[in-house]
Design a protein around this motif. Structure first.
Motif, PDB file in Angstrom:
ATOM      1  N   ILE A  43       0.694  -1.092   0.307  1.00 30.81           N
ATOM      2  CA  ILE A  43      -0.055  -0.007  -0.074  1.00 30.81           C
ATOM      3  C   ILE A  43       0.851   1.111  -0.068  1.00 30.81           C
ATOM      4  O   ILE A  43       1.798   1.311   0.674  1.00 30.81           O
ATOM      5  CB  ILE A  43      -1.028  -0.037   1.294  1.00 30.81           C
ATOM      6  CG1 ILE A  43      -2.029  -1.204   1.171  1.00 30.81           C
ATOM      7  CG2 ILE A  43      -1.784   1.320   1.276  1.00 30.81           C
ATOM      8  CD1 ILE A  43      -2.762  -1.302   2.438  1.00 30.81           C
ATOM      9  N   GLY A  44       0.611   1.948  -0.752  1.00 30.46           N
ATOM     10  CA  GLY A  44       1.341   3.296  -1.083  1.00 30.46           C
ATOM     11  C   GLY A  44       0.505   4.214   0.093  1.00 30.46           C
ATOM     12  O   GLY A  44      -0.844   4.408   0.161  1.00 30.46           O
ATOM     13  N   ALA A  45       1.436   5.271   0.567  1.00 31.09           N
ATOM     14  CA  ALA A  45       0.708   6.206   1.733  1.00 31.09           C
ATOM     15  C   ALA A  45       1.198   7.721   1.355  1.00 31.09           C
ATOM     16  O   ALA A  45       2.146   7.965   0.907  1.00 31.09           O
ATOM     17  CB  ALA A  45       1.328   5.977   3.162  1.00 31.09           C
ATOM     18  N   ILE A  46       0.097   8.324   1.231  1.00 30.42           N
ATOM     19  CA  ILE A  46       0.409   9.801   0.847  1.00 30.42           C
ATOM     20  C   ILE A  46      -0.497  10.650   2.102  1.00 30.42           C
ATOM     21  O   ILE A  46      -1.544  10.361   2.536  1.00 30.42           O
ATOM     22  CB  ILE A  46      -0.475  10.329  -0.441  1.00 30.42           C
ATOM     23  CG1 ILE A  46      -0.001   9.588  -1.497  1.00 30.42           C
ATOM     24  CG2 ILE A  46      -0.642  11.889  -0.427  1.00 30.42           C
ATOM     25  CD1 ILE A  46      -1.021   9.412  -2.691  1.00 30.42           C
ATOM     26  N   ALA A  47       0.435  11.876   2.604  1.00 34.26           N
ATOM     27  CA  ALA A  47      -0.253  12.238   3.708  1.00 34.26           C
ATOM     28  C   ALA A  47       0.147  13.892   3.458  1.00 34.26           C
ATOM     29  O   ALA A  47       1.380  14.205   3.650  1.00 34.26           O
ATOM     30  CB  ALA A  47       0.115  11.949   5.256  1.00 34.26           C
ATOM     31  N   VAL A  48      -0.776  14.683   3.024  1.00 30.11           N
ATOM     32  CA  VAL A  48      -0.764  16.081   2.788  1.00 30.11           C
ATOM     33  C   VAL A  48      -1.348  16.821   3.975  1.00 30.11           C
ATOM     34  O   VAL A  48      -2.592  16.997   3.850  1.00 30.11           O
ATOM     35  CB  VAL A  48      -0.988  16.489   1.733  1.00 30.11           C
ATOM     36  CG1 VAL A  48      -0.899  18.058   1.159  1.00 30.11           C
ATOM     37  CG2 VAL A  48      -0.376  15.674   0.325  1.00 30.11           C
ATOM     38  N   ALA A  49      -0.489  17.160   5.020  1.00 31.34           N
ATOM     39  CA  ALA A  49      -0.847  17.919   5.991  1.00 31.34           C
ATOM     40  C   ALA A  49       0.271  18.495   6.769  1.00 31.34           C
ATOM     41  O   ALA A  49       1.183  17.989   6.263  1.00 31.34           O
ATOM     42  CB  ALA A  49      -1.659  17.062   7.272  1.00 31.34           C
ATOM     43  N   CYS A  50       0.169  19.258   7.828  1.00 31.52           N
ATOM     44  CA  CYS A  50       1.355  19.704   8.475  1.00 31.52           C
ATOM     45  C   CYS A  50       2.210  18.749   8.904  1.00 31.52           C
ATOM     46  O   CYS A  50       1.858  17.882   9.814  1.00 31.52           O
ATOM     47  CB  CYS A  50       0.887  20.810   9.594  1.00 31.52           C
ATOM     48  SG  CYS A  50       0.083  22.245   8.810  1.00 31.52           S
ATOM     49  N   LEU A  51       3.633  18.896   8.587  1.00 31.69           N
ATOM     50  CA  LEU A  51       4.722  18.157   9.096  1.00 31.69           C
ATOM     51  C   LEU A  51       4.290  16.633   9.366  1.00 31.69           C
ATOM     52  O   LEU A  51       4.597  16.050  10.247  1.00 31.69           O
ATOM     53  CB  LEU A  51       4.934  18.571  10.603  1.00 31.69           C
ATOM     54  CG  LEU A  51       5.243  20.065  10.881  1.00 31.69           C
ATOM     55  CD1 LEU A  51       5.122  20.504  12.208  1.00 31.69           C
ATOM     56  CD2 LEU A  51       6.662  20.461   9.986  1.00 31.69           C
ATOM     57  N   THR A  52       3.953  15.928   8.456  1.00 27.91           N
ATOM     58  CA  THR A  52       3.573  14.572   8.527  1.00 27.91           C
ATOM     59  C   THR A  52       4.610  13.916   8.489  1.00 27.91           C
ATOM     60  O   THR A  52       4.719  12.479   9.143  1.00 27.91           O
ATOM     61  CB  THR A  52       2.540  14.160   7.455  1.00 27.91           C
ATOM     62  OG1 THR A  52       3.283  14.291   6.240  1.00 27.91           O
ATOM     63  CG2 THR A  52       1.150  14.750   7.200  1.00 27.91           C
ATOM     64  N   ASP A  73       6.782  20.650   6.581  1.00 24.70           N
ATOM     65  CA  ASP A  73       6.596  22.057   6.788  1.00 24.70           C
ATOM     66  C   ASP A  73       4.930  22.321   7.233  1.00 24.70           C
ATOM     67  O   ASP A  73       4.410  21.383   6.828  1.00 24.70           O
ATOM     68  CB  ASP A  73       7.049  22.974   5.762  1.00 24.70           C
ATOM     69  CG  ASP A  73       7.341  24.205   6.300  1.00 24.70           C
ATOM     70  OD1 ASP A  73       7.040  24.814   7.190  1.00 24.70           O
ATOM     71  OD2 ASP A  73       8.083  25.070   5.366  1.00 24.70           O
ATOM     72  N   PHE A  74       4.540  23.341   7.462  1.00 25.65           N
ATOM     73  CA  PHE A  74       3.348  23.842   7.662  1.00 25.65           C
ATOM     74  C   PHE A  74       2.718  24.240   6.431  1.00 25.65           C
ATOM     75  O   PHE A  74       3.349  24.704   5.570  1.00 25.65           O
ATOM     76  CB  PHE A  74       3.130  24.824   8.752  1.00 25.65           C
ATOM     77  CG  PHE A  74       3.519  24.666   9.974  1.00 25.65           C
ATOM     78  CD1 PHE A  74       2.466  23.970  10.908  1.00 25.65           C
ATOM     79  CD2 PHE A  74       4.836  24.973  10.716  1.00 25.65           C
ATOM     80  CE1 PHE A  74       3.056  23.515  12.151  1.00 25.65           C
ATOM     81  CE2 PHE A  74       5.165  24.582  11.929  1.00 25.65           C
ATOM     82  CZ  PHE A  74       4.057  23.892  12.634  1.00 25.65           C
ATOM     83  N   LEU A  75       1.437  23.710   6.067  1.00 25.27           N
ATOM     84  CA  LEU A  75       1.223  23.963   4.742  1.00 25.27           C
ATOM     85  C   LEU A  75      -0.293  24.015   4.719  1.00 25.27           C
ATOM     86  O   LEU A  75      -1.075  23.262   5.424  1.00 25.27           O
ATOM     87  CB  LEU A  75       1.932  23.190   3.609  1.00 25.27           C
ATOM     88  CG  LEU A  75       1.204  21.724   3.875  1.00 25.27           C
ATOM     89  CD1 LEU A  75       1.052  21.280   2.382  1.00 25.27           C
ATOM     90  CD2 LEU A  75       2.430  20.832   4.194  1.00 25.27           C
ATOM     91  N   PHE A  76      -1.017  24.504   3.400  1.00 26.52           N
ATOM     92  CA  PHE A  76      -2.242  24.629   3.193  1.00 26.52           C
ATOM     93  C   PHE A  76      -2.714  22.954   2.721  1.00 26.52           C
ATOM     94  O   PHE A  76      -2.202  22.740   1.353  1.00 26.52           O
ATOM     95  CB  PHE A  76      -2.806  25.760   2.091  1.00 26.52           C
ATOM     96  CG  PHE A  76      -4.152  25.548   1.835  1.00 26.52           C
ATOM     97  CD1 PHE A  76      -4.932  25.618   2.627  1.00 26.52           C
ATOM     98  CD2 PHE A  76      -4.377  25.201   0.610  1.00 26.52           C
ATOM     99  CE1 PHE A  76      -6.685  25.673   2.151  1.00 26.52           C
ATOM    100  CE2 PHE A  76      -5.682  25.217   0.062  1.00 26.52           C
ATOM    101  CZ  PHE A  76      -6.590  25.323   0.874  1.00 26.52           C
ATOM    102  N   ALA A  77      -3.309  22.342   3.307  1.00 27.57           N
ATOM    103  CA  ALA A  77      -3.519  21.104   2.739  1.00 27.57           C
ATOM    104  C   ALA A  77      -4.671  20.956   1.784  1.00 27.57           C
ATOM    105  O   ALA A  77      -5.634  21.600   2.023  1.00 27.57           O
ATOM    106  CB  ALA A  77      -4.235  19.991   3.818  1.00 27.57           C
ATOM    107  N   ASN A  78      -4.419  20.501   0.662  1.00 30.71           N
ATOM    108  CA  ASN A  78      -5.325  20.591  -0.467  1.00 30.71           C
ATOM    109  C   ASN A  78      -5.174  19.335  -1.469  1.00 30.71           C
ATOM    110  O   ASN A  78      -4.125  18.567  -1.346  1.00 30.71           O
ATOM    111  CB  ASN A  78      -5.029  21.889  -1.355  1.00 30.71           C
ATOM    112  CG  ASN A  78      -3.910  22.077  -2.003  1.00 30.71           C
ATOM    113  OD1 ASN A  78      -3.770  21.421  -3.051  1.00 30.71           O
ATOM    114  ND2 ASN A  78      -2.972  22.822  -1.342  1.00 30.71           N
ATOM    115  N   ALA A  79      -5.946  19.056  -2.305  1.00 29.37           N
ATOM    116  CA  ALA A  79      -5.966  17.825  -3.023  1.00 29.37           C
ATOM    117  C   ALA A  79      -4.747  17.800  -4.347  1.00 29.37           C
ATOM    118  O   ALA A  79      -4.491  16.812  -4.781  1.00 29.37           O
ATOM    119  CB  ALA A  79      -7.327  17.592  -3.625  1.00 29.37           C
TER     120      ALA A  79
END
Length: 135
Positions: A43-52, A73-79
């Motif tokens: 399974i591939g994992a993707i986590a777009v959120a601050c400091l994952t 880093d801290f960021l604006f999570a988006n698709a």
């Protein structure tokens, strides 16, 4: 399974090939998290959120868990970076292309340069990656 409007079916949940999350990093809000044992299939994992990467860089990689994209880093999570990662994987691209494409997609949404945001994204192609990639 999830049925699409054209009646094709996608496998979801623990049987999915890629698991992705975009949003607030809830791991920042809890004292500890016990990671489940790796599944029997890759399974591939993707986590777009601050400091994952702070929370997932060590526990996620395993023979059946592939860290496709995490953040430093801290960021604006988006698709946008999630979509770019999935498209890169679907076209057979490697870790470096995944990072590049995710940064470019994120930059487009944020109306900035990919060079400026590139360091926010990480995976085993990043020289800062601390864990050997899963085999």
């Amino acid at each position: 399974e999830l049925e699409l409007p054209d009646h094709r079916r996608l496998t979801t949940g623990g049987s999915a090939h890629i698991v992705a999350y975009s949003g607030h990093n809830r791991l920042m809000d809890v004292d500890a998290f016990t990671w489940p044992a790796p599944s029997k299939h890759v399974i591939g994992a993707i986590a777009v959120a601050c400091l994952t990467a702070d929370y997932m860089e060590a526990p996620v990689p395993a023979p059946t868990r592939v860290p496709l994209l995490l953040t430093r880093d801290f960021l604006f999570a988006n698709a946008a970076p999630v979509e770019a990662t999935i498209l890169a994987v679907a076209t057979g691209q490697g870790f470096a292309a995944i990072r590049r494409d995710a940064a470019a997609a994120y930059a487009l949404v944020q109306e900035t340069s990919a060079k400026r945001v590139f360091g926010a994204f990480t995976n085993p192609a990043d020289r800062r990656w601390r864990v050997a990639p899963a085999q």
